[in-house]
Design an enzyme around this catalytic site. Structure first.
Site, mmCIF file in Angstrom:
data_model
loop_
_atom_site.group_PDB
_atom_site.id
_atom_site.type_symbol
_atom_site.label_atom_id
_atom_site.label_comp_id
_atom_site.label_asym_id
_atom_site.label_seq_id
_atom_site.Cartn_x
_atom_site.Cartn_y
_atom_site.Cartn_z
ATOM 1 N N CYS A 62 0.415 8.817 2.514
ATOM 2 C CA CYS A 62 0.875 8.119 1.304
ATOM 3 C C CYS A 62 2.274 8.539 0.866
ATOM 4 C CB CYS A 62 -0.132 8.299 0.163
ATOM 5 S SG CYS A 62 -0.411 10.015 -0.315
ATOM 6 N N CYS A 140 2.368 7.896 -2.759
ATOM 7 C CA CYS A 140 2.364 9.155 -3.503
ATOM 8 C C CYS A 140 3.648 9.916 -3.220
ATOM 9 C CB CYS A 140 1.136 9.998 -3.142
ATOM 10 S SG CYS A 140 1.160 10.679 -1.473
#
Ligand code: N1C
Length: 231
Positions: A62, A140
């Protein structure tokens, strides 16, 4: 071969290019078809893809998310065969459906591949909208976006990137965004000079802009320049 058989072949062939995902290709084809077959192509609901997305979770790191807007060819040439960045088209569903067009019709189970996008929302636009939403929510740490610095508004709040992905970045999961502004000539750039980007981006997400020439990116692609060393 019928339209549907032909479309299925294309879908399966591309799906099978992901060695770790081979076992789910048949399942996701069936689920994908159920999403649009027999339905009107206009006024299509994003929710039709809920099951497909649930069956095809993202598996890329991510923290290596790469978004793009109006730089499709260059960004994909850059991320291909590299593990530094992942665009939606480097994930299974994004890769399989990239460049394809599909829709159904009420009252029959045929698949059409033409004139599917002449009204909104349609099965194609809905897919990219919901897939982009989930892709942004999955991001992320440090995310990146490649924008076209030769455009008057490299950041467009009405694009998929500006309208769908930016509002779906989730701090503190995402900590900062690096804008890679692709230009012809070397120049300075800041997030504040990119239209409403800084305002549209949650204040808790940091933003940095790096200008890089298109020829530099092309050289990095040719030389296979290591992650993080191109800008
Ligand atoms: O509107 P855009 O670009 O800013 O959308 C790009 C943005 C990327 O970061 C992707 O994650 O949104 C996602 N995305 C796709 O991955 C994608 N693949 C193919 C959005 N659109 C995508 N397409 C098709 O390109 C789709 O049909 C849509 O209409 C265009 C968007 O391209 P853009 O305007 O350059």
């Amino acid at each position: 071969l019928t339209k549907k058989a032909e479309f299925r072949e294309t879908f399966m062939k591309k799906c099978l290019e992901f060695p770790e995902e081979k076992h789910i290709c048949e399942t996701i084809w069936t689920t994908f078809e159920l999403a649009y077959v027999g339905k009107e192509k206009c006024n299509f609901s994003d929710q039709n893809y809920d099951q497909l997305l649930a069956e095809t979770p993202f598996k890329h790191p991510c923290g290596k998310t790469m978004f793009w807007s109006k730089t499709k060819d260059l960004v994909h040439k850059f991320t291909k065969k590299r593990d530094c960045f992942f665009t939606l088209e480097d994930t299974l569903l994004g890769y399989v459906l990239n460049g394809l067009s599909w829709c159904g019709e009420k009252g029959n189970n045929e698949t059409f591949t033409e004139n599917c996008e002449d009204c909104l929302p349609n099965p194609v636009s809905s897919f990219w909208k919901i897939a982009s939403t989930r892709f942004a929510q999955y991001a992320c740490e440090g995310a990146s976006v490649m924008l076209d610095g030769e455009r008057k508004e490299p950041y467009d709040s009405n694009s998929f990137f500006g309208g769908v992905e930016v509002p779906n970045l989730q701090p503190p999961r995402v900590k900062n965004l690096t804008v890679v502004l692709v230009t012809e000539e070397i120049r300075a750039c800041t997030c504040d000079s990119l239209g409403t980007l800084r305002k549209d981006l949650d204040q808790r997400i940091g933003c940095a802009c790096k200008a890089v020439t298109k020829s530099r990116v092309e050289t990095c692609i040719e030389d296979n320049t290591p992650c993080g060393a191109c800008w």
